[in-house]
Design a protein around this motif. Structure first.
Motif: not given
Lengths: 304, 142
Positions: B103-107, B109-112, B114, B132
């Motif tokens: 899900x591109x809106x999920x944290x 996908x961006x939080x190093x 995790x 999440x």
């Protein structure tokens, strides 16, 4: 230490206690004016907000505490690439409680895994917004005198509308709730909520694209804005943004004691001529947000 | 084709044909020093064709992914040349750092750094959801 990430983190008994506490605060504000003296709330808002951030800050101030924080990602170290986890660790040293809004779903949950103080989800993308749900429940309770035996219509963006998702999860735990889901096909309620909540809990529900068809049956109408910021494609937003516009004329067939709620901000989905209708509750609803957040802060800080 | 019988180790049988190589990587078998055999398209009375993996060492492999991918897989534990245990992997209640949320809106996908965690939310339908954002996992999300 408790956090509030999802409305289901609270039992119905705890929600009822919060509602009673908020009602007591409304009746006796002076009794609460020093309850959080010396305490601070950090409002970490990576996305713009008017009501939620200001109501959190006002809530803490009216309890005798103070507020600090930032109101956009560009004003924080997030703009330098700081992770949510690190921000939560650091801010834990400066504040007694954190309220976080973030465009990414699950960000407040990540913060709660690393913070040393309670974390409140103040909205995570299109996912959840539990304090708006508490606000909505307090409003419904104050307007209707109950949270059960209600037919509630949700209208507009049910796909990305996080307030809708959280409120449905919360209402599904009360008795004799009937839900009418009114949206265009593209903005229907996500399948996981239908499957895991409505069907799993045997909640009576109907999906329709026609607001007027079901309006006469509703006790509560929860209108939502089609949120431009949730669309990757501008053309889709423009096509869907005017799907539903509630006007005074349309309300002719509605019950005389209908309660119209909206998490605000609105764009044009509720015409201004509805504002004077006694069934319009959305401005009162925004005011209720401060009181229920006061009750929540007291609970999470374990202040009697 | 002859593959030597193993003395101590694990035989993962009844893998759907074509999934063996993916499982080989998912279990990190490329990092082992012992002999490992991946047999593709072995004839099977039950399945027509199947893949098999044989690991010739008594290792404590993390087999939680097997239940997520296909609980019909058979795991055989071999000791001293004899099968001492045979079981189908259970659906794990939680899978950690095996699949990633798409899900591109999920944290996540961006939080190093995790931890990617999925929980079993529907045992009957074998549905896992990201903790999440609650998006549904697909086995191809590996």
């Amino acid at each position: 230490m408790r956090h509030l990430i999802d409305i289901l983190d609270l039992s119905t008994e705890e929600i009822d206690e919060l509602i009673q506490k908020a009602c007591d605060i409304i009746a006796h504000p002076d009794a609460y004016s020093e309850k959080c003296h010396g305490k601070k709330i950090a409002t970490l808002f990576y996305e713009p907000s008017t009501r939620t951030r200001l109501s959190f800050e006002a809530a803490m101030m009216e309890l005798g505490g103070k507020a600090l924080g930032f109101s956009s990602a560009s004003n924080s170290s997030a703009s330098k690439g700081e992770t949510v986890a690190d921000t939560a660790r650091i801010v834990s040293n400066y504040a007694d409680i954190i309220a976080m809004r973030h465009p990414k779903e699950g960000a407040p949950m990540v913060a709660s895994m690393y913070a040393k103080v309670p974390v409140i989800n103040a909205g995570d993308g299109g996912h959840n917004h539990p304090t708006q749900t508490l606000t909505d429940l307090l409003t419904i309770y104050r307007e209707k005198g109950r949270l059960d035996h209600l037919t509630i219509g949700f209208c507009g963006d049910l796909k990305f509308g996080r307030t809708v998702h959280s409120l449905i999860l919360a209402l599904a735990r009360y008795t004799d709730i009937r839900i009418v889901l009114i949206s265009p096909d593209e903005l229907k309620l996500p399948d996981y909520i239908i499957q895991d909540t409505l069907i799993a809990k045997n909640i009576s529900y109907v999906e329709t694209a026609d607001l007027e068809e079901y309006l006469p049956e509703l006790d509560v109408l929860y209108m939502t804005r089609v949120q431009q910021e949730r669309f990757f494609n501008e053309a889709d937003y423009i096509r869907l943004k005017d799907s539903y516009i509630l006007t005074r004329d349309k309300l002719a067939t509605a019950k005389s004691d209908l309660s119209i709620l909206h998490p605000l901000p609105r764009v044009n989905e509720i015409a201004v001529d509805v504002d004077d209708d006694p069934r319009a509750c959305y401005f009162t609803q925004a005011g209720n947000g401060k009181y229920i957040r006061m009750a929540l802060i007291l609970k999470l800080l374990e202040v009697e | 084709m002859n593959i030597d019988a193993i003395t101590d180790g694990i035989v993962i049988d009844h893998i759907k044909a074509g999934q063996g190589m993916e499982l080989y990587h998912d279990l990190g078998l490329e990092n082992l020093d012992c002999s490992v055999a991946l047999i593709k398209n072995a004839p099977s009375k039950k399945m027509g064709k199947k893949d098999i993996i044989k690991v010739n060492a008594a290792l404590d492999l993390n087999l939680q992914i097997l239940g997520f991918i296909d609980p019909d897989i058979t795991v055989n534990i071999i000791r001293n040349g004899t099968r001492v245990e045979k079981f189908h992997p259970e659906l794990p209640l939680e899978i950690t750092n095996v699949i990633k949320c798409r899900n591109p809106r999920c944290i996540s996908t961006v939080e190093p750094g995790i931890t990617h965690i999925f929980k079993l939310t529907d045992k009957e339908k074998r549905i896992y959801r990201c903790i999440y954002c609650e998006s549904k996992a697909k086995s191809k999300d590996r």
